[in-house]
Write a protein that holds these residues in place. Structure first.
Motif, PDB file in Angstrom:
ATOM      1  N   MET A  60      52.809  36.210  30.098  1.00 31.16           N
ATOM      2  CA  MET A  60      53.650  35.749  31.193  1.00 31.16           C
ATOM      3  C   MET A  60      52.900  35.801  32.527  1.00 31.16           C
ATOM      4  N   GLU A  61      52.149  36.888  32.717  1.00 35.17           N
ATOM      5  CA  GLU A  61      51.364  36.983  33.963  1.00 35.17           C
ATOM      6  C   GLU A  61      50.303  35.872  34.045  1.00 35.17           C
ATOM      7  N   ALA A  62      49.623  35.578  32.911  1.00 37.31           N
ATOM      8  CA  ALA A  62      48.626  34.502  32.911  1.00 37.31           C
ATOM      9  C   ALA A  62      49.281  33.154  33.190  1.00 37.31           C
ATOM     10  N   TYR A  63      50.496  32.998  32.561  1.00 39.00           N
ATOM     11  CA  TYR A  63      51.211  31.744  32.793  1.00 39.00           C
ATOM     12  C   TYR A  63      51.612  31.617  34.257  1.00 39.00           C
ATOM     13  N   SER A  64      52.080  32.781  34.818  1.00 38.53           N
ATOM     14  CA  SER A  64      52.468  32.758  36.238  1.00 38.53           C
ATOM     15  C   SER A  64      51.263  32.453  37.118  1.00 38.53           C
ATOM     16  N   GLN A  65      50.102  33.074  36.781  1.00 33.07           N
ATOM     17  CA  GLN A  65      48.890  32.803  37.559  1.00 33.07           C
ATOM     18  C   GLN A  65      48.479  31.346  37.458  1.00 33.07           C
ATOM     19  N   GLN A  66      48.591  30.796  36.238  1.00 31.51           N
ATOM     20  CA  GLN A  66      48.253  29.375  36.048  1.00 31.51           C
ATOM     21  C   GLN A  66      49.184  28.481  36.846  1.00 31.51           C
ATOM     22  N   GLN A  67      50.506  28.864  36.809  1.00 29.19           N
ATOM     23  CA  GLN A  67      51.468  28.080  37.594  1.00 29.19           C
ATOM     24  C   GLN A  67      51.166  28.158  39.072  1.00 29.19           C
ATOM     25  N   ARG A  68      50.792  29.367  39.542  1.00 23.48           N
ATOM     26  CA  ARG A  68      50.428  29.479  40.963  1.00 23.48           C
ATOM     27  C   ARG A  68      49.197  28.622  41.290  1.00 23.48           C
ATOM     28  N   SER A  69      48.171  28.662  40.368  1.00 20.37           N
ATOM     29  CA  SER A  69      46.964  27.838  40.609  1.00 20.37           C
ATOM     30  C   SER A  69      47.316  26.348  40.619  1.00 20.37           C
ATOM     31  N   THR A  70      48.178  25.988  39.645  1.00 23.53           N
ATOM     32  CA  THR A  70      48.604  24.582  39.604  1.00 23.53           C
ATOM     33  C   THR A  70      49.350  24.197  40.861  1.00 23.53           C
ATOM     34  N   ASN A  71      50.232  25.117  41.319  1.00 18.71           N
ATOM     35  CA  ASN A  71      50.977  24.835  42.543  1.00 18.71           C
ATOM     36  C   ASN A  71      50.040  24.717  43.746  1.00 18.71           C
ATOM     37  N   ILE A  72      49.027  25.619  43.755  1.00 21.28           N
ATOM     38  CA  ILE A  72      48.062  25.555  44.867  1.00 21.28           C
ATOM     39  C   ILE A  72      47.295  24.232  44.839  1.00 21.28           C
ATOM     40  N   GLU A  73      46.831  23.834  43.630  1.00 18.96           N
ATOM     41  CA  GLU A  73      46.104  22.559  43.520  1.00 18.96           C
ATOM     42  C   GLU A  73      47.006  21.394  43.910  1.00 18.96           C
ATOM     43  N   ARG A  74      48.267  21.456  43.434  1.00 18.59           N
ATOM     44  CA  ARG A  74      49.204  20.375  43.777  1.00 18.59           C
ATOM     45  C   ARG A  74      49.440  20.327  45.272  1.00 18.59           C
ATOM     46  N   GLU A  75      49.618  21.529  45.872  1.00 19.70           N
ATOM     47  CA  GLU A  75      49.815  21.561  47.323  1.00 19.70           C
ATOM     48  C   GLU A  75      48.574  21.043  48.059  1.00 19.70           C
ATOM     49  N   GLY A  76      47.351  21.414  47.542  1.00 19.05           N
ATOM     50  CA  GLY A  76      46.116  20.909  48.155  1.00 19.05           C
ATOM     51  C   GLY A  76      46.003  19.394  48.036  1.00 19.05           C
ATOM     52  N   GLU A  77      46.355  18.871  46.828  1.00 12.21           N
ATOM     53  CA  GLU A  77      46.314  17.432  46.636  1.00 12.21           C
ATOM     54  C   GLU A  77      47.296  16.726  47.562  1.00 12.21           C
ATOM     55  N   GLU A  78      48.514  17.330  47.666  1.00  9.76           N
ATOM     56  CA  GLU A  78      49.501  16.733  48.569  1.00  9.76           C
ATOM     57  C   GLU A  78      49.012  16.793  50.009  1.00  9.76           C
ATOM     58  N   ALA A  79      48.395  17.938  50.376  1.00  9.70           N
ATOM     59  CA  ALA A  79      47.870  18.046  51.749  1.00  9.70           C
ATOM     60  C   ALA A  79      46.756  17.031  51.987  1.00  9.70           C
ATOM     61  N   ARG A  80      45.857  16.850  50.959  1.00  5.13           N
ATOM     62  CA  ARG A  80      44.776  15.870  51.110  1.00  5.13           C
ATOM     63  C   ARG A  80      45.329  14.459  51.260  1.00  5.13           C
ATOM     64  N   LYS A  81      46.342  14.119  50.408  1.00  6.48           N
ATOM     65  CA  LYS A  81      46.966  12.799  50.515  1.00  6.48           C
ATOM     66  C   LYS A  81      47.643  12.627  51.862  1.00  6.48           C
ATOM     67  N   THR A  82      48.271  13.713  52.311  1.00  7.73           N
ATOM     68  CA  THR A  82      48.932  13.629  53.624  1.00  7.73           C
ATOM     69  C   THR A  82      47.898  13.414  54.730  1.00  7.73           C
ATOM     70  N   LEU A  83      46.767  14.173  54.621  1.00 10.27           N
ATOM     71  CA  LEU A  83      45.713  14.020  55.618  1.00 10.27           C
ATOM     72  C   LEU A  83      45.110  12.610  55.587  1.00 10.27           C
ATOM     73  N   GLU A  84      44.904  12.068  54.364  1.00 11.85           N
ATOM     74  CA  GLU A  84      44.386  10.709  54.258  1.00 11.85           C
ATOM     75  C   GLU A  84      45.360   9.701  54.843  1.00 11.85           C
ATOM     76  N   ALA A  85      46.649   9.930  54.529  1.00 11.75           N
ATOM     77  CA  ALA A  85      47.656   9.017  55.089  1.00 11.75           C
ATOM     78  C   ALA A  85      47.674   9.095  56.607  1.00 11.75           C
ATOM     79  N   GLN A  86      47.573  10.343  57.133  1.00 11.47           N
ATOM     80  CA  GLN A  86      47.535  10.481  58.590  1.00 11.47           C
ATOM     81  C   GLN A  86      46.282   9.831  59.179  1.00 11.47           C
ATOM     82  N   THR A  87      45.142  10.043  58.474  1.00 10.91           N
ATOM     83  CA  THR A  87      43.885   9.445  58.966  1.00 10.91           C
ATOM     84  C   THR A  87      43.968   7.921  58.959  1.00 10.91           C
ATOM     85  N   GLN A  88      44.487   7.354  57.851  1.00  9.14           N
ATOM     86  CA  GLN A  88      44.635   5.911  57.774  1.00  9.14           C
ATOM     87  C   GLN A  88      45.593   5.396  58.835  1.00  9.14           C
TER      88      GLN A  88
END
Length: 575
Positions: free
Chosen positions: A84-112
């Motif tokens: 469960m802890e590994a799954y939670s850690q994986q979910q947190r990593s996935t959430n972090i990557e998803r948040e980073g991807e969303e932030a990158r897309k947001t930054l690209e959209a803002q830049t464009q």
């Protein structure tokens, strides 16, 4: 015992069946494990199982079994907790990557968005600048139009003022002239009688004087004529004297004409000939020393007909054969062959004609085609004088016509005057048959313009092309030695600074398209550049700058020639 044991075992089985194990989960699901995986009901089950086991005979073994099962249960719970802890850690990593991807897309959209916004603002600024420039241009045009209108009005006012002033001045001049004329007329009328009397007196005196002079002259002439007619000896002597004078004048005029024509044919030079190696009294008077030297060396011949001329190997071989053939033709008194030398200007045509004449032992004469057209009707007479003069050469004459296309143009495609046509016909008549007295050599840059009848009289054509790389290399070395290292006369030798084989080779590559004359002028320009310094030094920089300057000059000349050809083509099409 055994039965009891089996009974006990049944009981134990029943009691064991009620024990919670991973394989036998509890029926009640409501009290599930907490977030950490720990189940508090397990203690209750364990206590209940412990009480039941205490009542059993195999309580110790059951307790050990339960402990083992509980340890296993705890290990499984710990494993699930780790999962469960590994799954939670994986979910947190996935959430972090998803948040980073969303932030990158947001930054690209803002830049464009910012880029689009900047482009839009830039486009607006450009439009504003264009509108401002158009407005300024419109204002300037309006202001210029107003200034032009003002200048036009001022000019119109000035013109009207000038016209008014001129009109007033004219009226004043007319009034003054009228007043002066009226005054003179009035004065003439007042003095009319006096003037008439004066004129009458002068006329009477003049008439009396003239009549008296005529009377005296008539009296003297009559007396003299009467005395002369009465003397027979005077009449006879007068008749003999007049007859002798008439005969002497006629004889002198005839002999002078014959002698003049003989001298002109033998010792003179026709007006069409620009330069000749034949002896003439005028040339002896103008250049006594060179003429005497040439007369002394008349019997000598030049051994090399191509001396001082750098040509391609195949052209060199062809011209050598022509020189040998011409020399042998003269020795054997056979008819000469007529040559046509064509090619770009400055490629050595005139030099070869001179050397060919010296090599074969012939006299040479040079004339240009442009000298014949201005003669008009006299061109035919001058051409006949030229060929009569050529036939009087004892050594044979090489007649070299430079720029021959200016005179011998095609009669079918070129509009020429009647005088030029007659001159061309006379020239074709005098060159129509083979001759062992003179040899014709024509030089032209545009041989296609020749009349077909003239081309039929040409026995051999030689094309002089622009020098190649090897020929330019030899020419540059020859002219550097002639004008820089060993200049003619008392000229000072040039000191070359930093100019070696590599620089000369570079100059050879840079002079692509140069003729022999252009390379000769380039060497003279190098000499002039050196004489412009203290000590007559030609450095590397001046060396290449002179070459570049000559290349630019040649480019400008080529453009001029191209424009002239285009204008001539347009005029031809219009005609």
């Amino acid at each position: 015992m055994f039965g009891g044991g089996r009974k006990d075992n049944k009981d134990d089985g029943k009691s064991l069946s009620s024990v919670v194990t991973p394989e036998n989960p509890p029926a009640n699901k409501k009290g599930g494990s907490n977030l950490t995986g720990f189940d508090p009901e397990g203690l209750e089950r364990a206590a209940k199982a412990a009480r039941e086991l205490d009542a059993s005979k195999n309580a110790g073994a059951a307790i050990e079994l339960i402990k083992t099962q509980e340890v296993t249960k705890q290990h499984e719970a710990a494993s699930k907790r780790a999962e469960m802890e590994a799954y939670s850690q994986q979910q947190r990593s996935t959430n972090i990557e998803r948040e980073g991807e969303e932030a990158r897309k947001t930054l690209e959209a803002q830049t464009q968005h910012e880029r689009h916004r900047a482009e839009y603002m830039d486009e607006l600024e450009r439009k504003r600048q264009v509108d401002m420039l158009n407005a300024q241009k419109y204002m300037q045009e309006e202001q210029l139009k107003k200034q032009e209108e003002m200048v036009a009005r001022q000019e119109q006012m000035r013109r009207k003022t000038a016209e008014h002033e001129a009109s007033l001045k004219t009226k004043m001049e007319l009034a003054r002239a009228q007043a002066e004329a009226d005054g003179r007329i009035r004065q003439e009328r007042e003095n009319h009688d006096l003037i008439l009397d004066k004129l009458k007196q002068e006329a009477i005196e003049r008439r009396d004087t003239v009549l008296k002079s005529i009377k005296d002259a008539g009296t003297m002439l009559g007396e003299g004529l009467q005395s002369y007619l009465d003397d027979t000896n005077k009449l006879r002597n007068t008749a003999l004297t007049v007859t002798g004078i008439a005969i002497g004048v006629y004889t002198a005029r005839t002999s002078i004409g014959v002698t003049g024509r003989f001298i002109e044919a033998r010792l003179g030079k026709p007006s069409l000939v620009r330069e000749t190696s034949r002896f003439s009294l005028g040339q002896l008077a103008r250049q006594p020393i060179p003429t005497t030297k040439r007369l002394i060396g008349i019997g000598t011949q030049e051994k090399d007909a191509l001396k001082g001329i750098v040509l391609r190997p195949d052209l060199d071989s062809q011209l050598t054969k022509i020189a040998v053939s011409t020399a042998n033709t003269k020795k054997n008194k056979a008819p000469f062959r007529h040559l046509l030398l064509h090619g770009a200007p400055g490629t050595g045509k005139t030099m070869f004609a001179r050397n060919l004449a010296h090599h074969s032992g012939l006299d040479f004469a040079i004339l240009t085609g442009g000298d014949i057209a201005p003669l008009g009707r006299d061109a035919v007479t001058e051409l006949h004088k030229l060929f009569d003069w050529a036939k009087t050469s004892r050594r044979g004459l090489m007649l070299f016509i430079d720029e021959a296309d200016a005179f011998l143009q095609n009669r079918e495609t070129t509009k020429i005057s009647e005088d030029q046509r007659n001159a061309l016909n006379a020239f074709l008549f005098r060159t129509g048959t083979e001759s062992n007295q003179f040899m014709m050599v024509y030089a032209s840059n545009q041989p296609a313009q020749f009349d077909p009848a003239l081309l039929d009289r040409v026995d051999e054509m030689v094309e002089f092309e622009l020098p190649g790389v090897e020929e330019r290399r030899q020419m540059i070395a020859m002219y550097i030695d002639k004008y820089l290292i060993k200049p003619p006369g008392w000229a000072k030798a040039v000191v070359t600074d930093g100019i070696g084989p590599a620089e000369i080779e570079m100059a050879v590559q840079m002079t692509d398209g140069f003729s022999g004359r252009s390379i000769s002028k380039l060497a003279i320009a190098w000499q002039a550049a050196a004489y412009g310094t203290d000590g007559a030094i030609l450095d590397k920089d001046s060396f290449f700058k002179t070459v570049e300057h000559h290349k630019q000059s040649m480019s400008v000349k080529d453009n001029w020639l191209l424009e002239a050809e285009q204008r001539a083509r347009i005029l031809t099409l219009d005609a």
